[in-house]
Design a protein around this motif. Structure first.
Motif, mmCIF file in Angstrom:
data_model
loop_
_atom_site.group_PDB
_atom_site.id
_atom_site.type_symbol
_atom_site.label_atom_id
_atom_site.label_comp_id
_atom_site.label_asym_id
_atom_site.label_seq_id
_atom_site.Cartn_x
_atom_site.Cartn_y
_atom_site.Cartn_z
ATOM 1 N N GLN A 1 96.970 15.638 12.283
ATOM 2 C CA GLN A 1 97.327 14.240 12.084
ATOM 3 C C GLN A 1 96.467 13.665 10.971
ATOM 4 N N THR B 1 89.264 10.095 20.053
ATOM 5 C CA THR B 1 90.330 11.096 19.875
ATOM 6 C C THR B 1 90.382 11.672 18.456
ATOM 7 N N TYR B 2 89.475 11.258 17.605
ATOM 8 C CA TYR B 2 89.520 11.653 16.190
ATOM 9 C C TYR B 2 89.540 13.172 16.006
ATOM 10 N N ARG C 1 95.063 18.624 15.400
ATOM 11 C CA ARG C 1 96.533 18.641 15.518
ATOM 12 C C ARG C 1 97.210 18.467 14.162
ATOM 13 N N PHE D 1 103.515 10.884 10.572
ATOM 14 C CA PHE D 1 103.081 12.237 10.926
ATOM 15 C C PHE D 1 103.968 13.281 10.256
ATOM 16 N N THR E 1 92.809 12.343 27.508
ATOM 17 C CA THR E 1 93.301 13.709 27.288
ATOM 18 C C THR E 1 92.673 14.683 28.275
ATOM 19 N N ASP F 1 90.384 5.536 18.883
ATOM 20 C CA ASP F 1 90.394 6.292 17.627
ATOM 21 C C ASP F 1 89.125 7.116 17.430
ATOM 22 N N GLU G 1 92.805 14.819 17.186
ATOM 23 C CA GLU G 1 93.933 14.459 16.320
ATOM 24 C C GLU G 1 93.844 15.188 14.982
ATOM 25 N N LYS G 2 92.625 15.357 14.480
ATOM 26 C CA LYS G 2 92.409 16.086 13.227
ATOM 27 C C LYS G 2 92.863 17.544 13.391
ATOM 28 N N THR H 1 95.050 9.006 10.944
ATOM 29 C CA THR H 1 94.169 8.522 12.004
ATOM 30 C C THR H 1 93.412 7.321 11.446
ATOM 31 N N GLU I 1 104.733 5.659 13.517
ATOM 32 C CA GLU I 1 103.698 6.702 13.605
ATOM 33 C C GLU I 1 104.301 8.096 13.456
#
Length: 180
Positions: free
Chosen positions: A98, A89-90, A96, A24, A169, A86, A93-94, A101, A20
């Motif tokens: 990432q 947290t989508y 951030r 990234f 989170t 997923d 994470e987007k 995903t 992972e």
């Protein structure tokens, strides 16, 4: 032995976290199937299910062997964990940055919109719950006490990510009121 099972699963998690991290750093978006194979491991639910057996009187070496064989109920368990996590947290994470995903990989592989991917993830989770319920009725290799440990891990995911909120989170928003 259970120690050997835990050690091997821990090594597998570390290797998968490394994959992972590489994705990234490189900005690589893997095929959805590769993402899911790795994501099942990084969900930590293969390890946590085995860990939940420790200290149970009803657990035998056969129960650990059964779990390591990735029975249908355990595959459903890790699927629920990965998919529900997923979806919840989508957005974070987007933000951030990432790209790898589950939602993004699914959208790219199947040429669908974000909304369609989210809907399909809900279907995948729903089908995994059906598999889990079916296995609770059919599975005779291990006791109901053992099966309940696996089911309870999925039930935990249902609480932590209730209404697609990321309680992991932001525990103060989601979990604190429940605990209080």
């Amino acid at each position: 032995s259970s120690d050997h099972v835990h050690f091997e699963q821990m090594k597998e998690i570390v290797r998968s976290y490394n994959i992972e991290a590489k994705w990234f750093i490189e900005g690589y978006m893997p095929p959805f199937a590769d993402y899911m194979t790795n994501g099942f491991i990084t969900s930590t639910y293969y390890l946590l299910a085995a860990t939940s057996f420790i200290g149970m009187n009803a657990v035998t070496k056969e129960a650990f062997d059964w779990l390591v064989g990735k029975p249908k109920i355990q595959v459903a368990n890790v699927t629920i964990c990965r998919i529900v996590d997923d979806v919840a947290t989508y957005e974070i994470e987007k933000k951030r940055g990432q790209s790898a995903t589950g939602i993004e990989c699914y959208m790219k592989d199947y040429g669908v919109s974000e909304e369609e991917a989210m809907e399909e993830f809900k279907n995948i989770a729903e089908n995994a719950w059906k598999d889990m319920n079916e296995e609770c009725v059919k599975e005779k290799s291990v006791s109901m006490e053992v099966l309940k440990r696996v089911v309870n891990l999925s039930r935990l995911i249902d609480v932590v990510y209730k209404h697609n909120q990321d309680g992991y989170t932001h525990p103060e928003k989601v979990l604190k009121p429940l605990i209080t």
